[in-house]
Scaffold this motif. Structure first.
Motif, PDB file in Angstrom:
ATOM      1  N   ILE A  11       0.715  -1.184   0.112  1.00  0.00           N
ATOM      2  CA  ILE A  11      -0.133  -0.040  -0.118  1.00  0.00           C
ATOM      3  C   ILE A  11       0.946   1.325   0.000  1.00  0.00           C
ATOM      4  O   ILE A  11       0.677   2.271  -0.706  1.00  0.00           O
ATOM      5  N   GLN A  12       1.915   1.139   0.716  1.00  0.00           N
ATOM      6  CA  GLN A  12       2.726   2.460   0.930  1.00  0.00           C
ATOM      7  C   GLN A  12       3.843   2.546  -0.497  1.00  0.00           C
ATOM      8  O   GLN A  12       4.287   3.687  -0.414  1.00  0.00           O
ATOM      9  N   TYR A  26      -9.829   7.563  -2.793  1.00  0.00           N
ATOM     10  CA  TYR A  26      -9.747   7.695  -1.412  1.00  0.00           C
ATOM     11  C   TYR A  26      -9.186   9.120  -0.926  1.00  0.00           C
ATOM     12  O   TYR A  26      -8.222   9.440  -0.513  1.00  0.00           O
ATOM     13  N   GLN A  28      -8.659  12.358   1.164  1.00  0.00           N
ATOM     14  CA  GLN A  28      -8.781  12.949   2.624  1.00  0.00           C
ATOM     15  C   GLN A  28     -10.220  13.815   2.636  1.00  0.00           C
ATOM     16  O   GLN A  28     -10.420  14.829   2.088  1.00  0.00           O
ATOM     17  N   ASP A 486       0.505   5.770  17.671  1.00  0.00           N
ATOM     18  CA  ASP A 486      -0.818   6.127  17.174  1.00  0.00           C
ATOM     19  C   ASP A 486      -1.456   7.280  17.722  1.00  0.00           C
ATOM     20  O   ASP A 486      -2.269   7.887  16.981  1.00  0.00           O
TER      21      ASP A 486
ATOM     22  N   SER B 137     -12.187  -0.136   4.098  1.00  0.00           N
ATOM     23  CA  SER B 137     -11.289   0.193   2.913  1.00  0.00           C
ATOM     24  C   SER B 137     -10.849   1.410   3.305  1.00  0.00           C
ATOM     25  O   SER B 137      -9.625   1.882   3.238  1.00  0.00           O
ATOM     26  N   ILE B 140      -8.384   1.489   5.894  1.00  0.00           N
ATOM     27  CA  ILE B 140      -6.908   1.097   5.859  1.00  0.00           C
ATOM     28  C   ILE B 140      -6.018   1.939   4.713  1.00  0.00           C
ATOM     29  O   ILE B 140      -4.882   2.218   5.110  1.00  0.00           O
ATOM     30  N   ILE B 141      -6.724   2.740   4.041  1.00  0.00           N
ATOM     31  CA  ILE B 141      -6.088   3.598   3.016  1.00  0.00           C
ATOM     32  C   ILE B 141      -5.513   4.792   3.988  1.00  0.00           C
ATOM     33  O   ILE B 141      -4.533   5.298   3.754  1.00  0.00           O
ATOM     34  N   GLN B 142      -6.647   5.271   4.704  1.00  0.00           N
ATOM     35  CA  GLN B 142      -6.261   6.314   5.547  1.00  0.00           C
ATOM     36  C   GLN B 142      -4.920   6.167   6.609  1.00  0.00           C
ATOM     37  O   GLN B 142      -4.281   6.813   6.656  1.00  0.00           O
ATOM     38  N   ARG B 143      -4.941   4.945   6.882  1.00  0.00           N
ATOM     39  CA  ARG B 143      -3.974   4.714   8.123  1.00  0.00           C
ATOM     40  C   ARG B 143      -2.597   4.367   7.512  1.00  0.00           C
ATOM     41  O   ARG B 143      -1.823   4.949   7.717  1.00  0.00           O
ATOM     42  N   TYR B 144      -2.894   3.655   6.138  1.00  0.00           N
ATOM     43  CA  TYR B 144      -1.456   3.196   5.885  1.00  0.00           C
ATOM     44  C   TYR B 144      -0.924   4.160   4.550  1.00  0.00           C
ATOM     45  O   TYR B 144       0.264   4.169   4.244  1.00  0.00           O
ATOM     46  N   PHE B 145      -1.790   4.767   3.802  1.00  0.00           N
ATOM     47  CA  PHE B 145      -1.470   5.349   2.503  1.00  0.00           C
ATOM     48  C   PHE B 145      -1.249   6.651   3.080  1.00  0.00           C
ATOM     49  O   PHE B 145      -0.352   7.399   2.502  1.00  0.00           O
ATOM     50  N   TYR B 146      -2.171   7.285   3.881  1.00  0.00           N
ATOM     51  CA  TYR B 146      -2.142   8.907   4.138  1.00  0.00           C
ATOM     52  C   TYR B 146      -1.301   8.891   5.582  1.00  0.00           C
ATOM     53  O   TYR B 146      -1.121   9.884   5.923  1.00  0.00           O
ATOM     54  N   SER B 147      -1.087   7.697   6.093  1.00  0.00           N
ATOM     55  CA  SER B 147      -0.460   7.631   7.615  1.00  0.00           C
ATOM     56  C   SER B 147      -1.359   8.666   8.669  1.00  0.00           C
ATOM     57  O   SER B 147      -0.716   9.366   9.240  1.00  0.00           O
ATOM     58  N   ARG B 148      -2.434   8.228   8.533  1.00  0.00           N
ATOM     59  CA  ARG B 148      -3.384   9.083   9.436  1.00  0.00           C
ATOM     60  C   ARG B 148      -3.491   8.461  10.723  1.00  0.00           C
ATOM     61  O   ARG B 148      -3.551   7.065  10.721  1.00  0.00           O
ATOM     62  N   LYS B 149      -3.633   9.025  11.918  1.00  0.00           N
ATOM     63  CA  LYS B 149      -3.793   8.561  13.272  1.00  0.00           C
ATOM     64  C   LYS B 149      -5.303   8.070  13.360  1.00  0.00           C
ATOM     65  O   LYS B 149      -6.183   8.330  12.639  1.00  0.00           O
ATOM     66  N   SER B 150      -5.368   6.967  14.072  1.00  0.00           N
ATOM     67  CA  SER B 150      -6.686   6.595  14.221  1.00  0.00           C
ATOM     68  C   SER B 150      -7.718   7.408  14.832  1.00  0.00           C
ATOM     69  O   SER B 150      -8.879   7.811  14.544  1.00  0.00           O
ATOM     70  N   GLU B 152      -7.883  10.464  13.957  1.00  0.00           N
ATOM     71  CA  GLU B 152      -8.326  11.361  12.825  1.00  0.00           C
ATOM     72  C   GLU B 152      -9.238  10.727  11.982  1.00  0.00           C
ATOM     73  O   GLU B 152     -10.280  11.262  11.400  1.00  0.00           O
TER      74      GLU B 152
END
Lengths: 643, 184
Positions: A11-12, A26, A28, A486, B137, B140-150, B152
């Motif tokens: 993913i990254q 997706y 923001q 986190d 979905s 997962i994307i917000q967490r790992y693709f955008y690296s956002r905290k839980s 947020e």
């Protein structure tokens, strides 16, 4: 694909095509955050334009900084100048401010983007914001290190040019200053002295002249009363009344975003004009220029926030003092002891008990925390039976006094009653109840406090807490999932035993009455007028450092309250703002505007002595002097203009 | 809104044009910043980087010289993010090695095309993520693709941070099961 790490890696580290697809599919979707970031971008772009202007301004007006020393006594200077044999080497060697924080280092470490506090600076800065920011400046940073120059020309028989460094550790409540002073006797010779000053809480200042072999208590040194350590003084002296000053341009000064203010005031019947550059994030005045009969130029040359590494601790200072003899016998140094009853090995049982009883382990506590971006203030004053909790921008204050809780909505101007139970406050919430889920994994200092580091395991994540061993208060929380940290809760500032940091019930009633709040039907707010000195006391013995909190002498107090009541009250006419408040045991509330002299000092009394009107009275010389003389024994509190 | 629309708007009404530019490329810049900084910076570093990028672009962009805004902004984002990464690495005492220099490079389609198998797995993964359904979905994307905290993410999907963490953990497990046997 073997494990979750492979999936996360994919993913990254997608290829361009998938990357673009993910961005598109997706987005923001946190519009609030996007708006916030865009406002910051606008501000940054605007400021870049203004920076050029600011550079020009500072190029034209070569201000020297000053105004830290509002009223240095000649006696203090003379005493320091009257020096003995030199011990300069020892002093320099031991002085942390002089050795570890030279100005050049501080300059390098003070970039403009350094986060001093989590204060949200509004796009449009108004007077209310500035007053509130400056009144509460001390809560906006945990530690402060400044190098400054102060070119002070007053009506003294000499001119003084001070250069020095100043360190304030809010978490340890200590103040350290090192100064070199050139005293230019008018038209003649120059004398110099260097001195070191250390203060802790409300305790007296210890002064050591560089060429003297003794230390002494110096009641005249204004350091701990400076605008940095007691910022409310700055507000009451210079920003009140509000009509006397105006807001100028935004600018950047020594790498910090500032707002200029320009004003006038009257000192000893002379008109004085002044200009100040105020750090918009902390409220610290970084530049002050005073013109008129008394000139004063104060410039902060470099500033570092929130780094207390290298600061001298109380116990270090106690050791430092051993190099010198006391000038007089009988100095009580016990307040410099950093006592802790924590055992060397922290057992689960011991820590559990400490945390379970957290509310009883301090007398007063104010703390400001950053809970994953949300700024929270909570405070407890066990002596007065006060608790409050508020979040930045929530427009809501939860307040408990005398066993009753009210919720004050500052935006909708409403006050309602709520059950006391479950109000968030400094309390234990059961996080250590299951002894099988946690262990003590270390012991570290955090915010200058001795802490146990505890790891608590959970289903999807682990939690790490830094727990203050003296009180059981959690100072830091980190929630860790498989990918690292986190979620964090970090204490930005914590104060023990500083009553000025905590809303008094009379603050609340004053705010509610002055603010035109609508009070819920059936809710009687008179409970806030209760006798604050006899309110519920649940304090257990505490090992927390205890500042010298002198209880008012009943006799002196009643005399002064009687004198205040006997003043010549008339219907309110003065449009100035009160600077201080004083509450009688009966609950009578006196809002005071204390100027330089009795002639510009007033009192507003509640309840009013005049039917159907608010009342005010000018202070007489006698009352003014009585208040000043008994200042330390009266429970006078500076008004903070929180709302 | 096309690039030329944005450039025209910047000329006619800069505030509106800048907002349009931001709205159009905000996600793109966030994703680049997160990609470069996620292992060394905090979410605040990522936000700061986004602010730096747009501030810089707004101050330097010449609307009279139309070019590919995406390429321009993408390049600015990579440079800013690398610069911030270097600074963070320096603070942490880590060295910037050769791998770090090329860290921000997003593999081009051309390069990936050389590895059809890898590309196929990548596409399969995206399909499986979509199949998780909402809110998983997005989580997962917000967490790992955008690296956002839980926390947020919780405000985006409307569930508690603890629930976000739990769902994230379970969703990863589902993906692992679905992709069992696939080779990276």
């Amino acid at each position: 694909m073997k494990n979750r790490k492979d999936i996360i890696d994919l993913i990254q580290n997608t290829d361009e095509e998938v990357f673009d697809k993910l961005v598109k599919d997706y987005p923001q979707s946190d519009k609030k955050k996007a708006d916030r970031l865009f406002r910051q971008i606008e501000r940054r772009v605007d400021n870049d334009g203004l920076n050029a202007d600011a550079a020009e301004v500072s190029g034209v007006e070569r201000y020297r900084p000053q105004f830290f020393r509002r009223a240095v006594s000649i006696a203090a200077c003379a005493a320091v100048v009257a020096a003995g044999a030199g011990t300069a080497y020892t002093l320099r060697k031991n002085a942390p401010s002089a050795e570890k924080s030279p100005a050049t280092e501080i300059t390098e470490e003070a970039p403009s983007d350094m986060a001093a506090s989590a204060v949200t600076v509004p796009e449009t800065i108004d007077k209310g914001y500035i007053i509130n920011l400056c009144s509460n400046a001390r809560s906006n940073y945990s530690a402060l290190s400044i190098s400054y120059t102060n070119d002070n020309s007053t009506d003294h028989p000499s001119d003084h040019i001070y250069t020095g460094t100043l360190q304030i550790d809010n978490t340890a409540d200590t103040f350290w200053a090192q100064e070199d002073v050139d005293i230019l006797w008018k038209g003649s010779s120059t004398k110099k002295y260097s001195g070191f000053f250390f203060a802790c809480g409300n305790n007296k200042v210890f002064r050591i002249a560089e060429d003297e072999e003794k230390y002494r208590v110096d009641n005249n040194y204004p350091g701990p009363d400076s605008m940095f350590y007691r910022p409310e003084k700055w507000v009451s002296d210079w920003l009140s009344p509000v009509e006397n000053w105006d807001i100028g341009d935004k600018l950047t000064y020594i790498g910090r975003d500032c707002i200029a203010i320009h004003g006038k005031r009257r000192i000893d019947n002379y008109d004085i004009s002044f200009t100040a550059f105020i750090d918009t994030e902390t409220g610290i005045p970084l530049h002050f220029s005073q013109k008129g009969q008394y000139t004063n130029l104060f410039e902060v040359n470099s500033i570092t926030y929130n780094d207390n590494s290298g600061f001298m601790t109380k116990s270090e200072f106690k050791e430092f003092l051993k190099n010198y003899e006391p000038a007089e016998d009988g100095y009580d140094l016990s307040f410099l002891d950093e006592s802790s009853d924590a055992p060397e090995e922290i057992s689960q049982e011991w820590l559990y008990e400490r945390c379970r009883n957290v509310e009883n382990n301090f007398t007063r506590c104010f703390m400001k925390t950053d809970e994953n971006g949300l700024i929270v203030e909570k405070a407890t004053d066990n002596q007065k039976g006060v608790k409050y909790y508020t979040t930045e921008n929530s427009g809501r204050i939860e307040y408990v006094f005398g066993g009753k809780r009210i919720s004050v909505f500052t935006e909708t101007k409403e006050v309602i009653e709520n059950p006391v139970e479950n109000m968030k406050s400094i309390r234990y919430d059961g996080f250590l109840d299951d002894l099988s889920k946690w262990s003590v994994i270390g012991r570290e200092r955090y915010l200058g406090r001795d802490c146990a580091v505890v790891r608590i395991s959970g289903e999807a994540s682990d939690t790490q807490r830094y727990i203050d061993l003296e009180t059981g208060i959690t100072l830091r929380i980190g929630v860790y999932d498989a990918e690292g940290i986190d979620y964090t809760v970090e204490t930005l500032n914590i104060y023990f035993n500083d009553p000025t940091m905590i809303y008094d019930p009379v603050d609340m009633i004053y705010m509610i009455e002055q603010g035109g709040y609508t009070v819920e039907d059936g809710l009687d707010l008179n409970f806030l007028r209760g006798n604050t000195t006899t309110a519920t006391t649940t304090t257990a013995e505490t090992t927390t450092e205890t500042a010298a909190t002198t209880e008012p002498s009943d006799e002196q107090s009643s005399d002064i309250f009687a004198m205040l009541d006997a003043l010549n009250y008339h219907a309110i006419s003065c449009d100035g703002l009160p600077t201080h408040k004083l509450t009688a045991p009966s609950g009578t509330y006196y809002a005071l505007h204390l100027g330089e002299t009795a002639a510009d000092s007033y009192v507003w009394r509640r309840p009013s002595l005049i039917a159907d009107a608010d009342n005010e009275a000018p202070l007489t010389e006698e009352v003014f002097s009585a208040i000043r003389e008994n200042w330390n024994s009266l429970d006078i509190v500076k008004l903070n203009y929180k709302d | 809104m096309t690039d030329s629309d944005i450039l025209r708007l910047i000329t006619e009404s800069p505030p509106k044009g800048h907002r349009a530019l931001f709205d159009e490329y905000y996600n793109y810049v966030c994703a680049i910043a997160a990609r470069v900084l996620r292992d060394i910076g905090s979410p605040e570093d990522i936000d700061e980087c986004v602010i730096d990028v747009f501030s810089d672009v707004i101050l330097r962009l010449d609307p009279d010289r139309p070019e590919s805004l995406k390429a321009y902004i993408g390049s600015a984002a990579k440079n800013k993010a690398i610069s911030r990464r270097r600074s963070l690495l320096a603070k942490s005492g880590r060295r910037l090695d050769m791998d770090e220099q090329g860290f921000a490079a997003i593999p081009s389609g051309e390069n990936i095309a050389g590895n059809a198998e890898n590309k196929a797995v990548s596409e399969l993964l995206m399909k499986e993520i979509a199949a998780l359904g909402e809110p998983d979905s997005t989580i997962i994307i917000q967490r790992y693709f955008y690296s956002r905290k839980s926390a947020e993410i919780s405000s985006i999907v409307g569930i508690s941070p603890a629930a976000v963490r739990l769902r994230c953990s379970r969703a990863l497990k589902k993906l692992r099961n679905a992709l069992k046997g696939e080779i990276l």
